[in-house]
Scaffold this motif. Structure first.
Motif, mmCIF file in Angstrom:
data_model
loop_
_atom_site.group_PDB
_atom_site.id
_atom_site.type_symbol
_atom_site.label_atom_id
_atom_site.label_comp_id
_atom_site.label_asym_id
_atom_site.label_seq_id
_atom_site.Cartn_x
_atom_site.Cartn_y
_atom_site.Cartn_z
ATOM 1 N N PHE A 1 0.821 -1.197 0.000
ATOM 2 C CA PHE A 1 0.000 0.000 0.000
ATOM 3 C C PHE A 1 0.864 1.259 0.000
ATOM 4 C CE2 PHE A 1 -2.000 3.437 2.348
ATOM 5 C CZ PHE A 1 -3.173 3.603 1.627
ATOM 6 N N MET A 2 1.845 1.299 0.893
ATOM 7 C CA MET A 2 2.653 2.502 1.033
ATOM 8 C C MET A 2 3.534 2.738 -0.179
ATOM 9 S SD MET A 2 3.412 2.396 5.096
ATOM 10 C CE MET A 2 3.820 0.673 5.110
ATOM 11 N N THR A 3 3.900 1.670 -0.869
ATOM 12 C CA THR A 3 4.694 1.812 -2.078
ATOM 13 C C THR A 3 3.820 2.246 -3.245
ATOM 14 O OG1 THR A 3 6.133 0.059 -1.280
ATOM 15 C CG2 THR A 3 6.324 0.636 -3.587
ATOM 16 N N VAL A 4 2.628 1.688 -3.325
ATOM 17 C CA VAL A 4 1.713 1.999 -4.424
ATOM 18 C C VAL A 4 1.103 3.386 -4.262
ATOM 19 C CG1 VAL A 4 -0.398 1.284 -5.609
ATOM 20 C CG2 VAL A 4 1.213 -0.438 -4.801
ATOM 21 N N TYR A 5 0.793 3.778 -3.027
ATOM 22 C CA TYR A 5 0.152 5.069 -2.737
ATOM 23 C C TYR A 5 1.004 5.890 -1.762
ATOM 24 C CZ TYR A 5 -3.855 2.568 -4.647
ATOM 25 O OH TYR A 5 -4.691 1.828 -5.448
ATOM 26 N N PRO A 6 2.185 6.311 -2.188
ATOM 27 C CA PRO A 6 3.082 7.001 -1.246
ATOM 28 C C PRO A 6 2.571 8.357 -0.758
ATOM 29 C CG PRO A 6 3.933 7.149 -3.471
ATOM 30 C CD PRO A 6 2.751 6.211 -3.523
ATOM 31 N N ASN A 7 1.648 8.977 -1.482
ATOM 32 C CA ASN A 7 1.142 10.294 -1.082
ATOM 33 C C ASN A 7 -0.270 10.241 -0.529
ATOM 34 O OD1 ASN A 7 3.553 11.596 -1.924
ATOM 35 N ND2 ASN A 7 2.845 11.471 -4.031
ATOM 36 N N SER A 8 -0.737 9.068 -0.197
ATOM 37 C CA SER A 8 -2.090 8.907 0.325
ATOM 38 C C SER A 8 -2.230 9.588 1.680
ATOM 39 C CB SER A 8 -2.426 7.425 0.467
ATOM 40 O OG SER A 8 -3.634 7.260 1.169
ATOM 41 N N GLU A 9 -3.406 10.128 1.937
ATOM 42 C CA GLU A 9 -3.654 10.774 3.228
ATOM 43 C C GLU A 9 -3.720 9.771 4.374
ATOM 44 O OE1 GLU A 9 -8.467 11.235 3.352
ATOM 45 O OE2 GLU A 9 -7.351 12.706 2.177
ATOM 46 N N VAL A 10 -3.871 8.495 4.065
ATOM 47 C CA VAL A 10 -3.896 7.474 5.121
ATOM 48 C C VAL A 10 -2.522 6.828 5.325
ATOM 49 C CG1 VAL A 10 -6.351 7.001 4.849
ATOM 50 C CG2 VAL A 10 -4.689 5.640 3.576
ATOM 51 N N ARG A 11 -1.519 7.314 4.612
ATOM 52 C CA ARG A 11 -0.187 6.727 4.751
ATOM 53 C C ARG A 11 0.341 6.800 6.182
ATOM 54 N NH1 ARG A 11 5.467 7.413 3.929
ATOM 55 N NH2 ARG A 11 6.308 5.478 3.084
ATOM 56 N N PRO A 12 0.186 7.928 6.909
ATOM 57 C CA PRO A 12 0.668 7.929 8.297
ATOM 58 C C PRO A 12 0.024 6.823 9.136
ATOM 59 C CG PRO A 12 0.187 10.163 7.602
ATOM 60 C CD PRO A 12 -0.318 9.247 6.514
ATOM 61 N N SER A 13 -1.276 6.671 9.020
ATOM 62 C CA SER A 13 -1.966 5.620 9.783
ATOM 63 C C SER A 13 -1.510 4.234 9.360
ATOM 64 C CB SER A 13 -3.480 5.735 9.602
ATOM 65 O OG SER A 13 -3.940 6.937 10.140
ATOM 66 N N ALA A 14 -1.323 4.055 8.062
ATOM 67 C CA ALA A 14 -0.871 2.760 7.563
ATOM 68 C C ALA A 14 0.529 2.432 8.083
ATOM 69 C CB ALA A 14 -0.897 2.747 6.034
ATOM 70 N N GLN A 15 1.423 3.416 8.062
ATOM 71 C CA GLN A 15 2.784 3.197 8.562
ATOM 72 C C GLN A 15 2.771 2.874 10.050
ATOM 73 O OE1 GLN A 15 5.796 3.191 6.768
ATOM 74 N NE2 GLN A 15 6.557 2.378 8.695
ATOM 75 N N PHE A 16 1.949 3.591 10.807
ATOM 76 C CA PHE A 16 1.830 3.360 12.244
ATOM 77 C C PHE A 16 1.314 1.949 12.516
ATOM 78 C CE2 PHE A 16 -0.731 4.133 16.246
ATOM 79 C CZ PHE A 16 0.359 4.198 17.090
ATOM 80 N N GLU A 17 0.289 1.529 11.802
ATOM 81 C CA GLU A 17 -0.267 0.186 12.009
ATOM 82 C C GLU A 17 0.695 -0.898 11.541
ATOM 83 O OE1 GLU A 17 -2.704 -0.591 13.941
ATOM 84 O OE2 GLU A 17 -2.992 1.554 14.271
ATOM 85 N N PHE A 18 1.468 -0.614 10.511
ATOM 86 C CA PHE A 18 2.489 -1.546 10.044
ATOM 87 C C PHE A 18 3.500 -1.800 11.164
ATOM 88 C CE2 PHE A 18 6.163 -2.291 6.956
ATOM 89 C CZ PHE A 18 5.744 -3.558 6.616
ATOM 90 N N ALA A 19 3.957 -0.724 11.791
ATOM 91 C CA ALA A 19 4.898 -0.838 12.917
ATOM 92 C C ALA A 19 4.247 -1.564 14.089
ATOM 93 C CB ALA A 19 5.376 0.551 13.337
ATOM 94 N N ASN A 20 2.991 -1.224 14.377
ATOM 95 C CA ASN A 20 2.285 -1.866 15.489
ATOM 96 C C ASN A 20 2.121 -3.366 15.271
ATOM 97 O OD1 ASN A 20 1.965 0.430 17.043
ATOM 98 N ND2 ASN A 20 -0.036 0.915 16.195
ATOM 99 N N THR A 21 1.941 -3.770 14.027
ATOM 100 C CA THR A 21 1.808 -5.195 13.729
ATOM 101 C C THR A 21 3.079 -5.940 14.107
ATOM 102 O OG1 THR A 21 0.225 -4.760 11.965
ATOM 103 C CG2 THR A 21 1.387 -6.874 11.888
ATOM 104 N N TYR A 22 4.238 -5.392 13.732
ATOM 105 C CA TYR A 22 5.501 -6.012 14.129
ATOM 106 C C TYR A 22 5.629 -6.035 15.651
ATOM 107 C CZ TYR A 22 7.494 -6.271 9.430
ATOM 108 O OH TYR A 22 7.760 -6.598 8.129
ATOM 109 N N PHE A 23 5.246 -4.940 16.294
ATOM 110 C CA PHE A 23 5.330 -4.853 17.748
ATOM 111 C C PHE A 23 4.481 -5.936 18.406
ATOM 112 C CE2 PHE A 23 3.880 -2.998 21.822
ATOM 113 C CZ PHE A 23 5.102 -2.752 22.418
ATOM 114 N N LYS A 24 3.258 -6.103 17.944
ATOM 115 C CA LYS A 24 2.354 -7.115 18.510
ATOM 116 C C LYS A 24 2.852 -8.531 18.254
ATOM 117 C CE LYS A 24 -1.583 -4.062 18.196
ATOM 118 N NZ LYS A 24 -2.712 -3.636 17.382
ATOM 119 N N MET A 25 3.566 -8.713 17.147
ATOM 120 C CA MET A 25 4.140 -10.019 16.824
ATOM 121 C C MET A 25 5.452 -10.260 17.579
ATOM 122 S SD MET A 25 3.432 -10.008 12.684
ATOM 123 C CE MET A 25 4.862 -11.026 12.419
ATOM 124 N N GLN A 26 5.875 -9.276 18.351
ATOM 125 C CA GLN A 26 7.138 -9.299 19.080
ATOM 126 C C GLN A 26 8.344 -9.403 18.143
ATOM 127 O OE1 GLN A 26 6.923 -12.194 22.243
ATOM 128 N NE2 GLN A 26 5.250 -11.117 23.243
#
Length: 109
Positions: A1-26
């Protein structure tokens, strides 16, 4: 998503959730990498305090104490008052020693 839509208004939320997913997976190394990307790319986003907290916790989990100390200190400097409560609540909920580092005399200087 972030590569395909780098200027999307939801990119900050997507990046944050991407990081959170790794965090939750430890997957803490990957979480740190993604939190850094988020924090550097979207420094004014509303999720920054939580991202910084999770970044610091990830560093603690990897025993990267100096990095955790830097991140937590920056969190406290950037968001004085309220976000220290995030650290306290995390510490009390999980019984993990998040704040112990600042209680040591050498850490305060």
């Amino acid at each position: 998503f972030m590569t395909v839509y780098p200027n999307s208004e939801v990119r900050p939320s997507a990046q944050f959730e991407f990081a959170n997913t790794y965090f939750k997976m430890q997957a803490f190394e990957q979480a740190i990498r993604e939190y850094k990307t988020y924090i550097q790319g979207f420094p004014a986003d509303a999720g920054i305090p939580q991202a910084m907290l999770n970044y610091g916790i990830s560093a603690l989990e990897l025993t990267q104490f100096d990095e955790a100390h830097q991140v937590f200190n920056l969190l406290i400097q950037r968001f004085p008052g309220g976000d220290i409560e995030l650290l306290r609540s995390f510490s009390s909920l999980t019984q993990r020693p998040v704040l112990w580092y600042w209680m040591l005399p050498e850490a305060k200087g």
